[in-house]
Design an enzyme around this catalytic site. Structure first.
Site, mmCIF file in Angstrom:
data_model
loop_
_atom_site.group_PDB
_atom_site.id
_atom_site.type_symbol
_atom_site.label_atom_id
_atom_site.label_comp_id
_atom_site.label_asym_id
_atom_site.label_seq_id
_atom_site.Cartn_x
_atom_site.Cartn_y
_atom_site.Cartn_z
ATOM 1 C CE1 TYR A 90 -2.916 -3.209 0.889
ATOM 2 C CE2 TYR A 90 -4.446 -1.377 0.723
ATOM 3 C CZ TYR A 90 -4.202 -2.727 0.733
ATOM 4 O OH TYR A 90 -5.245 -3.610 0.578
ATOM 5 C CE LYS A 103 2.605 -18.348 0.028
ATOM 6 N NZ LYS A 103 1.751 -19.547 0.139
ATOM 7 C CG ASP A 158 -1.206 -20.574 1.733
ATOM 8 O OD1 ASP A 158 -0.497 -20.237 2.692
ATOM 9 O OD2 ASP A 158 -0.792 -21.325 0.834
ATOM 10 C CG ASP A 205 -7.820 -5.136 2.111
ATOM 11 O OD1 ASP A 205 -8.872 -4.842 2.704
ATOM 12 O OD2 ASP A 205 -7.632 -4.925 0.893
HETATM 13 MG MG MG Z 1 -10.753 -3.921 2.363
#
Ligand code: MG
Ligand code: NAI
Length: 338
Positions: free
Chosen positions: A123, A175, A209, A233
């Site tokens: 981001y 990850k 995951d 998110d």
């Molecule tokens: Mg969102």
């Protein structure tokens, strides 16, 4: 003494759910004064800016803000106003509880909290195209940035949250098996911070995951979760789904000098102005705000009134299969305030 907070009603259904929330706060006896400001489309309409300086000054002054959803107007130079506010005030921890509000959902008694890193990762906006053989967009790159500073403060926030709220365990999802540098650093820093809480708060790490699957098959195996920006998110929306969806999902964005509380959903242009929006998500965000400033008693009463109201399927808004409009739902919550 009443605490003054900045209120940004927002766009689309924002003014409807904000008005409902303020009525509930008033009826519950919250000791608050409101400094109302605009942003988003309302900001452009009224003050020719999607993020007016006067709004930023208000948040700086009050340090606490309740914000309705904002529509980012196209062509104003902002990728997202929400991201811009998080950056301006360095709101590094996004706190997203997933708490069952009804007994007839997919799962009963879910009580999880996801702490999402809110300022780094993908981001940061470091991205560009790479041109090749006459194609200006032959390839594209987005850079994931993790810093020791950013990772440490958000993991520490997760542990401090666990201690303050009588939680047992922090799960760091990552990850690091593939993204050895960025995710590896996040995991290493997490393990270092976890050592300081040994004997007080249990710590584990899981691959992102697998975590997604395990959240669906056995959500009760989790407590507090912490992860970098994009993973947070995605998984926080998954967790909202475990407890009934966006209409029930609140969020806090916490920084050192300011905090902003908002619904997880957007401005819902498809139902704006129809009087049918569910205000619960923003009202639960206001409950988090009250807890943040130490008005826990009022916060608890509003949460129970929401629970009592939502317990009866007849008393729900359309998104939850009920038939009440925003006003009727709000009146029912107010009637249920003990
Ligand atoms: Mg969102
Ligand atoms: P959305 O969350 O606004 O809507 C998704 C779906 O959920 C729609 O069908 C909507 O009607 C429904 N919905 C959402 N909140 C509801 C509520 N309280 N009660 C009943 N139904 C509800 O997401 P969408 O459509 O992707 O985005 C619309 C706008 O909102 C965009 O401009 C987006 O940028 C903005 N947005 C702003 C956010 C913020 O201010 N934090 C967060 C997400 C989106």
């Amino acid at each position: 003494m009443a605490k003054t907070i900045t209120v940004i009603p927002g766009d689309g259904i924002g003014p409807e759910v904000t008005s409902a929330t303020l009525q509930i706060l008033e009826a519950a006896g919250a000791e608050l004064e409101y400094d109302e400001q605009v942003a988003g489309v309302a900001g452009v309409d009224q003050l020719k800016s999607p993020l007016p300086e006067i709004t930023l000054e208000s948040i700086r002054r009050n340090a606490v803000c309740l914000k309705g959803p904002l529509t980012t107007p196209v062509g104003t130079g902002f990728r997202s106003i929400n991201v811009a506010i998080r950056k301006e005030f360095d709101l590094y921890a996004n706190v997203r509880p997933a708490l069952s509000m009804t007994d007839d959902g997919r799962y009963k008694d879910i009580d999880l909290v996801l702490i999402r890193e809110n300022t780094e990762g993908l981001y940061v906006g470091v991205e560009h195209y790479i041109g090749l053989e006459g194609d200006p967009r032959a390839a594209a790159e987005s850079v994931m940035i993790i810093t020791r500073f950013g990772a440490e403060r958000v993991v520490r926030y997760a542990f401090e949250y666990a201690v303050a709220n009588d939680r047992k365990k922090v799960t760091l999802a990552h990850k690091a098996n593939i993204l050895k540098y960025t995710q590896g650093l996040f995991l290493d820093v997490g393990r270092e911070v976890a050592k300081e809480y040994e004997g007080t708060i249990e710590f584990e790490d899981r691959i992102i995951d697998a975590t997604a699957m395990q959240l669906v098959t056995d959500p009760y195996d989790f407590d507090v979760l912490v992860m970098e920006n994009m993973f947070g998110d995605i998984l926080s929306d998954l967790m909202a789904g475990l407890v009934g969806g966006l209409g029930l999902a609140p969020a806090a964005n916490i920084g050192k000098d300011a905090a902003m509380f908002e619904a997880v959903h957007g401005s819902a242009p498809d139902i704006a102005g129809k009087g049918i929006a569910n205000p619960t998500s923003l009202t639960l965000s206001a409950v988090m705000l009250l807890e943040h400033i130490g008005q826990d008693e009022v916060a608890g009463r509003i949460r129970s009134a929401l629970r009592t109201t939502l317990a009866d399927p007849e008393n729900r808004t359309g998104d939850l299969g009920g038939s009440l409009g925003t006003d009727a739902f709000t009146s029912a919550v107010i009637r249920n305030l003990a």
